[in-house]
Design an enzyme around this catalytic site. Structure first.
Site, PDB file in Angstrom:
ATOM      1  N   GLU A   1       5.572 -10.615  -8.059  1.00 47.39           N
ATOM      2  CA  GLU A   1       4.126 -10.718  -8.547  1.00 47.39           C
ATOM      3  C   GLU A   1       3.265  -9.289  -8.185  1.00 47.39           C
ATOM      4  O   GLU A   1       2.321  -9.078  -9.065  1.00 47.39           O
ATOM      5  CB  GLU A   1       3.129 -11.880  -8.245  1.00 47.39           C
ATOM      6  CG  GLU A   1       3.937 -13.028  -8.213  1.00 47.39           C
ATOM      7  CD  GLU A   1       4.471 -13.553  -9.547  1.00 47.39           C
ATOM      8  OE1 GLU A   1       4.026 -12.923 -10.637  1.00 47.39           O
ATOM      9  OE2 GLU A   1       5.619 -14.475  -9.810  1.00 47.39           O
TER      10      GLU A   1
ATOM     11  N   SER B   1      16.263  -8.302  12.423  1.00 49.64           N
ATOM     12  CA  SER B   1      17.543  -7.972  11.934  1.00 49.64           C
ATOM     13  C   SER B   1      17.597  -7.173  10.647  1.00 49.64           C
ATOM     14  O   SER B   1      16.578  -7.488   9.732  1.00 49.64           O
ATOM     15  CB  SER B   1      18.292  -9.274  11.851  1.00 49.64           C
ATOM     16  OG  SER B   1      17.762 -10.128  11.050  1.00 49.64           O
TER      17      SER B   1
ATOM     18  N   SER C   1       6.460  -4.243   6.288  1.00 47.10           N
ATOM     19  CA  SER C   1       5.383  -4.730   5.534  1.00 47.10           C
ATOM     20  C   SER C   1       5.585  -4.432   4.018  1.00 47.10           C
ATOM     21  O   SER C   1       4.569  -4.556   3.293  1.00 47.10           O
ATOM     22  CB  SER C   1       4.106  -3.794   6.213  1.00 47.10           C
ATOM     23  OG  SER C   1       3.923  -3.952   7.407  1.00 47.10           O
TER      24      SER C   1
HETATM   25  P1  GTP Z   1      10.711  -1.101   7.330  1.00 47.81           P
HETATM   26  O1  GTP Z   1      12.094  -0.847   6.616  1.00 47.81           O
HETATM   27  O2  GTP Z   1      10.452  -1.588   8.572  1.00 47.81           O
HETATM   28  O3  GTP Z   1       9.851   0.160   6.973  1.00 47.81           O
HETATM   29  O4  GTP Z   1       9.868  -2.277   6.464  1.00 47.81           O
HETATM   30  P2  GTP Z   1       9.427  -2.433   5.077  1.00 47.81           P
HETATM   31  O5  GTP Z   1       8.113  -1.957   4.688  1.00 47.81           O
HETATM   32  O6  GTP Z   1      10.396  -1.803   3.903  1.00 47.81           O
HETATM   33  O7  GTP Z   1       9.242  -4.104   4.774  1.00 47.81           O
HETATM   34  P3  GTP Z   1      10.235  -4.989   3.685  1.00 47.81           P
HETATM   35  O8  GTP Z   1      10.109  -4.742   2.200  1.00 47.81           O
HETATM   36  O9  GTP Z   1      11.654  -5.213   4.282  1.00 47.81           O
HETATM   37  O10 GTP Z   1       9.241  -6.270   3.994  1.00 47.81           O
HETATM   38  C1  GTP Z   1       9.444  -6.885   5.637  1.00 47.81           C
HETATM   39  C2  GTP Z   1       8.891  -8.343   5.554  1.00 47.81           C
HETATM   40  O11 GTP Z   1       8.015  -8.505   4.678  1.00 47.81           O
HETATM   41  C3  GTP Z   1       9.999  -8.985   4.643  1.00 47.81           C
HETATM   42  O12 GTP Z   1      10.401 -10.109   5.772  1.00 47.81           O
HETATM   43  C4  GTP Z   1       9.425  -9.548   3.568  1.00 47.81           C
HETATM   44  O13 GTP Z   1      10.260 -10.675   3.127  1.00 47.81           O
HETATM   45  C5  GTP Z   1       8.218  -9.630   3.831  1.00 47.81           C
HETATM   46  N1  GTP Z   1       7.523  -9.287   2.434  1.00 47.81           N
HETATM   47  C6  GTP Z   1       7.715  -8.277   1.629  1.00 47.81           C
HETATM   48  N2  GTP Z   1       6.982  -8.327   0.674  1.00 47.81           N
HETATM   49  C7  GTP Z   1       6.073  -9.386   0.565  1.00 47.81           C
HETATM   50  C8  GTP Z   1       5.057 -10.083  -0.045  1.00 47.81           C
HETATM   51  O14 GTP Z   1       4.672  -9.406  -0.887  1.00 47.81           O
HETATM   52  N3  GTP Z   1       4.413 -11.164   0.510  1.00 47.81           N
HETATM   53  C9  GTP Z   1       4.884 -11.776   1.696  1.00 47.81           C
HETATM   54  N4  GTP Z   1       4.386 -12.636   1.988  1.00 47.81           N
HETATM   55  N5  GTP Z   1       6.027 -11.239   2.388  1.00 47.81           N
HETATM   56  C10 GTP Z   1       6.417 -10.050   2.080  1.00 47.81           C
END
Ligand code: GTP
Ligand code: SPV
Ligand code: MN
Length: 611
Positions: free
Chosen positions: A521, A393, A266
């Site tokens: 942003e 992935s 997320s």
């Molecule tokens: P974990 O490693 O599972 O704990 O995930 P995380 O919280 O680090 O999530 P990560 O940043 O890898 O993002 C997960 C997905 O959300 C990816 O496919 C990103 O491209 C998408 N994503 C991240 N930030 C944004 C955003 O600000 N807007 C949108 N639309 N998608 C986002």
């Protein structure tokens, strides 16, 4: 029987408390060889893995791996926290008695590593010399070489981390046995997998997977579940699924640190790797400290401190590209030693691809195979429109490869925390940002985090659910105690961090597009939050927090339809009133929830009633 003593000696593992542990599990699992490994063995292990076909080359110093097709994410149902006290049972920790679980794991692991090497992986989930170092040491025993290669990237790995312990017996005992992946009944009524943390014995027993979150035991099982339990049992610290960043205003020289939790997949990694928007690049800089775990404690000076226990990044590949996250692409560039898992791969050119890497997949499908290894050209009708890469992935790289990693990322003293944010994939109701100044209301906000589940957990994508502090899959003791522990730790802090709830994922009700452009942003609302903390802006008070006035947000260079901006900067009162009823039910499930949290809930509910 393997000569464990000789293997430990050959590997330089001299801590006298290790032998009995390794001998016991070598005996149970029936491993044919025992080998101590450390970061210095990486090049040799990579060569062996390439030779054995466990890895494929993916460019200079880059590697591709594939996990079994029914083993691609964490399994929440099969993950259990076991202890010797029923009072540790919570709503989300799947508590079971330790006396019941240990024999079950011994049974499954018996003989399960026959013919294989048991790697002994001594690790530290902390920079050396950190105040919480005594909770950070562990030894993972694993029968998977790919797991070793991931551990070397994700944790500090080597015999010295265990030989030099101040309390030589104080290390986590973590056993990982892969099992016969094709015959484990994953997802059926006869599921054989068990991922168990015996938290009050500091023992982790995981059977039946080689996927990261189930198999890299330093990361999630020790770094989150075990350490959350240790932090509570000792009364010393919090361990949370949090990212941690620094923001520097180069004009004023001010520097802030913000940590925060969003559920799996997320946006934590993306936020931590954030390059400021072009128009703001000259003035602001964002430094990466951590993207998935933070340990938080109160320093001698009364400030809240945070540190990242990890050594690497295990990031979501989907939608990572030059526009959304150029930093991530640079982190996995040739020469970085990165490992990709379950993406699409070209067997001729060794290129890799995932959904969102480019707008459309490669037009010439020659040589391309999907994440299951099926040539794209040969996919049948049913598979034709399926993604090339698995939605969960991932890429694995070390922190030092991340271009915006903070200069002092290995400094054991940690960084002082100015803000704590919570967020998630919430398609309506949650505005871009709402700030909360009150401690109990901040903790209450974390406890009532509601969002869509993602592909990071088996079979859950899209389900709306509560995910307290983004810790639902990692909770290791009761939620009431967890809330009380938060209030206790934060209650000792002199200069309270400001809380906020953020949402990058609100969607249009007409066509479903994201109302906020997100990614780079996202710095804008965080700058507003720090300005609010400094008293430079005042915002608008609403029943669920302070939201920015449009004029207070730095919108330089941002293109966003006015209607979308208006929507993300407003509070949907009817939806919120409805939500308050759901929250009441959700919180009632938590035994022993502190009265301060109930009072916070009632204050917010009353404010909505009166608005
Ligand atoms: P974990 O490693 O599972 O704990 O995930 P995380 O919280 O680090 O999530 P990560 O940043 O890898 O993002 C997960 C997905 O959300 C990816 O496919 C990103 O491209 C998408 N994503 C991240 N930030 C944004 C955003 O600000 N807007 C949108 N639309 N998608 C986002
Ligand atoms: C998550 O799922 O939240 C992760 C990746 O960070 S895993 O290691 O699978 O837990
Ligand atoms: Mn995570």
């Amino acid at each position: 029987m393997v000569d464990v003593a000789a293997a430990l000696e050959a590997g330089g593992l001299t801590n006298p408390n290790v032998r009995e542990y390794v001998e016991y599990w070598a005996g149970i699992t029936g491993a044919s060889r025992v080998e101590v490994v450390g970061a210095a063995d990486d090049a040799r292990l990579i060569a062996e893995a390439l030779e054995a076909g466990e890895l494929d080359p993916a460019g200079e110093g880059l590697y591709y791996s594939r996990s079994y097709s029914k083993d691609t994410a964490r399994s929440e149902e099969r993950t259990i926290v076991a202890t010797n006290r029923e009072s540790d049972k919570g709503v989300y920790n799947n508590w079971r008695p330790a006396a019941e679980m240990k024999p079950l794991l011994v049974e499954r692991m018996t003989g399960a590593s026959e013919g294989k090497t048991m790697y002994v992986v001594p690790y530290l989930m902390s920079p050396l010399g950190a105040p919480l170092e005594k909770y950070a040491a562990g030894i993972e025993l694993t029968d998977s070489r790919t797991v070793v290669l991931h551990m070397i990237r994700m944790a500090r790995v080597g015999a010295k981390f265990i030989n030099e312990l101040a309390e030589p017996d104080h290390f986590v005992r973590a056993v990982h046995v892969t099992g016969d992946l094709e015959n484990l009944g994953q997802g059926t009524d006869d599921d054989q997998r068990y991922f168990v943390t015996v938290a009050d014995e500091r023992t982790i027993l995981h059977f039946g997977s080689s996927y990261g979150g189930n198999a890299l035991l330093g990361k999630i099982a020790h770094g989150l579940r075990q350490s959350a339990y240790d932090g509570w049992a000792s009364g010393e610290f919090l361990s949370e699924q949090f990212m941690l960043i620094g923001i520097t205003d180069k004009q004023t020289g001010k520097r802030y640190h913000i940590c925060g939790g969003f559920p799996s997949a997320s946006g934590k990694t993306n936020l931590a790797m954030m390059l400021p928007p072009d128009a703001l690049c000259e003035r602001y800089q964002v430094d990466f400290y951590g993207d998935d775990i933070a340990w938080l404690w109160v320093g001698d000076d009364g400030k809240l401190y945070g540190m990242n226990p990890e050594f690497g990044v295990f990031g979501v590949a989907k939608d990572t590209n030059e526009v959304t996250n150029p930093t991530a692409l640079a982190s996995v560039a040739p020469g970085t030693g990165s490992i990709f898992t379950n993406i699409a791969y070209n067997t001729d050119t060794h290129e890799v691809w995932w959904e969102g890497r480019t707008p459309a997949p490669p037009a010439d499908v020659t040589g391309w195979v999907d994440w299951k290894g099926t040539p794209i050209a040969e996919r049948d009708e049913a598979e034709k429109d399926a993604p090339w890469a698995h939605p969960n992935s991932r890429f694995t790289t070390t922190l030092a490869n991340v271009p915006n990693v903070a200069e002092d990322f290995e400094d054991p003293k940690g960084v002082p925390i100015d803000g704590i944010i919570f967020g998630g994939r919430t398609r309506d109701r949650e505005p871009l940002i709402r700030a909360i100044n009150d401690l109990a209301e901040g903790v209450y906000d974390g406890l009532t985090l509601g969002a869509e589940a993602t592909a990071a957990a088996d079979g859950k994508e899209g389900v709306l659910r509560y995910d307290p502090m983004s810790m639902r899959p990692f909770m290791s003791y009761g939620e009431g105690d967890y809330a009380a522990h938060w209030l206790k730790i934060l209650g000792q802090v002199k200069d309270q961090p400001i809380f906020a709830h953020v949402n990058w994922f609100q969607r249009s009700q007409e066509d479903g597009h994201f109302l906020w452009p997100g990614y780079r942003e996202n710095l804008r609302p965080l700058l507003w939050l720090m300005a609010l903390k400094n008293g430079e802006v005042e915002g608008v008070q609403t029943p669920s927090g302070i939201i920015p006035k449009e004029s207070e947000l730095n919108l330089d260079g941002l293109e966003i339809p006015q209607a979308d901006l208006d929507k993300v900067l407003s509070i949907d009162l009817p939806r919120w009133r409805e939500e308050m009823g759901h929250r009441e039910k959700h919180l009632k499930g938590f035994e022993g929830l502190p009265e301060e949290i109930w009072e916070a809930h009632k204050r917010v509910a009353k404010a909505f009633d009166e608005s």
